[in-house]
Design a protein around this motif. Sequence first.
Motif, mmCIF file in Angstrom:
data_model
loop_
_atom_site.group_PDB
_atom_site.id
_atom_site.type_symbol
_atom_site.label_atom_id
_atom_site.label_comp_id
_atom_site.label_asym_id
_atom_site.label_seq_id
_atom_site.Cartn_x
_atom_site.Cartn_y
_atom_site.Cartn_z
ATOM 1 N N TRP A 54 -2.366 35.323 -23.829
ATOM 2 C CA TRP A 54 -1.374 34.904 -22.843
ATOM 3 C C TRP A 54 -0.049 34.513 -23.496
ATOM 4 C CZ3 TRP A 54 -3.730 36.961 -19.042
ATOM 5 C CH2 TRP A 54 -5.120 36.847 -18.904
ATOM 6 N N SER A 55 0.976 34.377 -22.663
ATOM 7 C CA SER A 55 2.301 34.035 -23.191
ATOM 8 C C SER A 55 2.260 32.645 -23.837
ATOM 9 C CB SER A 55 3.335 34.027 -22.064
ATOM 10 O OG SER A 55 3.826 35.298 -21.807
ATOM 11 N N PRO A 106 -6.346 30.929 -27.053
ATOM 12 C CA PRO A 106 -5.824 29.833 -26.236
ATOM 13 C C PRO A 106 -6.669 28.559 -26.305
ATOM 14 C CG PRO A 106 -5.795 31.886 -25.003
ATOM 15 C CD PRO A 106 -6.581 32.145 -26.250
ATOM 16 N N VAL A 133 -3.655 41.673 -22.941
ATOM 17 C CA VAL A 133 -2.838 40.498 -22.593
ATOM 18 C C VAL A 133 -3.500 39.180 -22.968
ATOM 19 C CG1 VAL A 133 -1.620 41.648 -20.704
ATOM 20 C CG2 VAL A 133 -3.776 40.449 -20.240
ATOM 21 N N TYR A 134 -4.784 39.185 -23.369
ATOM 22 C CA TYR A 134 -5.447 37.923 -23.677
ATOM 23 C C TYR A 134 -4.772 37.259 -24.880
ATOM 24 C CZ TYR A 134 -9.307 39.202 -20.536
ATOM 25 O OH TYR A 134 -10.069 39.550 -19.448
ATOM 26 N N LYS A 190 0.446 36.885 -26.235
ATOM 27 C CA LYS A 190 -0.286 38.053 -25.752
ATOM 28 C C LYS A 190 -0.666 38.943 -26.936
ATOM 29 C CE LYS A 190 1.881 38.248 -21.179
ATOM 30 N NZ LYS A 190 2.766 39.022 -20.268
ATOM 31 N N ASP A 212 6.862 35.166 -21.615
ATOM 32 C CA ASP A 212 7.676 34.416 -20.670
ATOM 33 C C ASP A 212 9.125 34.355 -21.133
ATOM 34 O OD1 ASP A 212 5.436 33.987 -19.199
ATOM 35 O OD2 ASP A 212 5.114 31.929 -19.889
#
Length: 330
Positions: free
Chosen positions: A55-56, A25, A52-53, A59, A93
């Motif tokens: 993130w959307s 990210p 999950v790192y 992920k 998402d």
Amino acid sequence: MKYTQLGRTGLKVSRLTLGTMNFGPQTNEADSHTIMDTALGAGINYFDTANVYGWSPDKGRTEEIIGTWFAQGGERRDKVVLATKLYGSMAVDGEAPWPNHDRLSALNIRRSVEASLRRLQTDYIDIYQFHHIDRRTPFEEIWQAVDVLVQQGKILYAGSSNFPGYKIAQANEVAARRGSYGLVSEQCLYNLAERSAEMEVIPAARDYGVGIIPWSPLHGGLLGGVLKKEGEGVRRASGRAAADLAKPQVRAQVKAYEELLDKHGLEPGEVALAWLLTRPGVTAPIVGPRTAEQLDSALRAVELDLSDEVLGSLDEIFPGPGPSPESFAW
């Protein structure tokens, strides 16, 4: 680098944990690889991540970056104590979560560990951690799944994150009845500005031989010299730090903190880490550098010895809650 045992295990880990949440990210793959090389070269052998790192909508990306770093060889995988986590849904998402694709059912534990192994390009995980408590799944089922993975050689130890004290006790009591090894580590929010873990989480962990791995040691930047940076126009507080600084009492504490350390010629971020390393039960705070320079600052904290005078002043500025039950009862 200094090393210590992880809880009651025979496993030796560095006094700092390399957190990788920014990989993907905020830090690109090449720079992430450089940070991991620098950390390993400095003696940090404990790396932490989560499925999950990234993130959307990415992920799993952080585990993939670690995997491509392992794939470069040079004994990278052999030298690292690798910890990852599961609990949250991997749906991005806009996607409806599919049943059994989150939490800690035996099915999701099996599915998640296989997916993490593929992304990480390894055949085993040293410490497989539960990212949150699962109020729906009994620990008997969780330990059954963990024991199978240990027997298969896919994980070596199990840890927790964000568990209250009573869940640490419950998890390890159920493990003991089954003849399972139980939790060996607990990642919890713990720093000078947030010491509620001292009431029950840390005492429970110490009683059960569970190593404490504090996350957010700078409390979202609040303890990293935020007021000085604002005054110099270098960086303004954001997120949690900005919300906390809006509270007059917190702002006064941070001001006193920075003035104290300025008087002693100390750097706030380094002191916040060094303070954690003096706390009973703490194994290795998680540092999550976005740059190699931030990692250098964290490394200096390991060698920093805080005087009794400074430690006493820090307790005055950021008093802990006291032990339980005396903190809320007679």
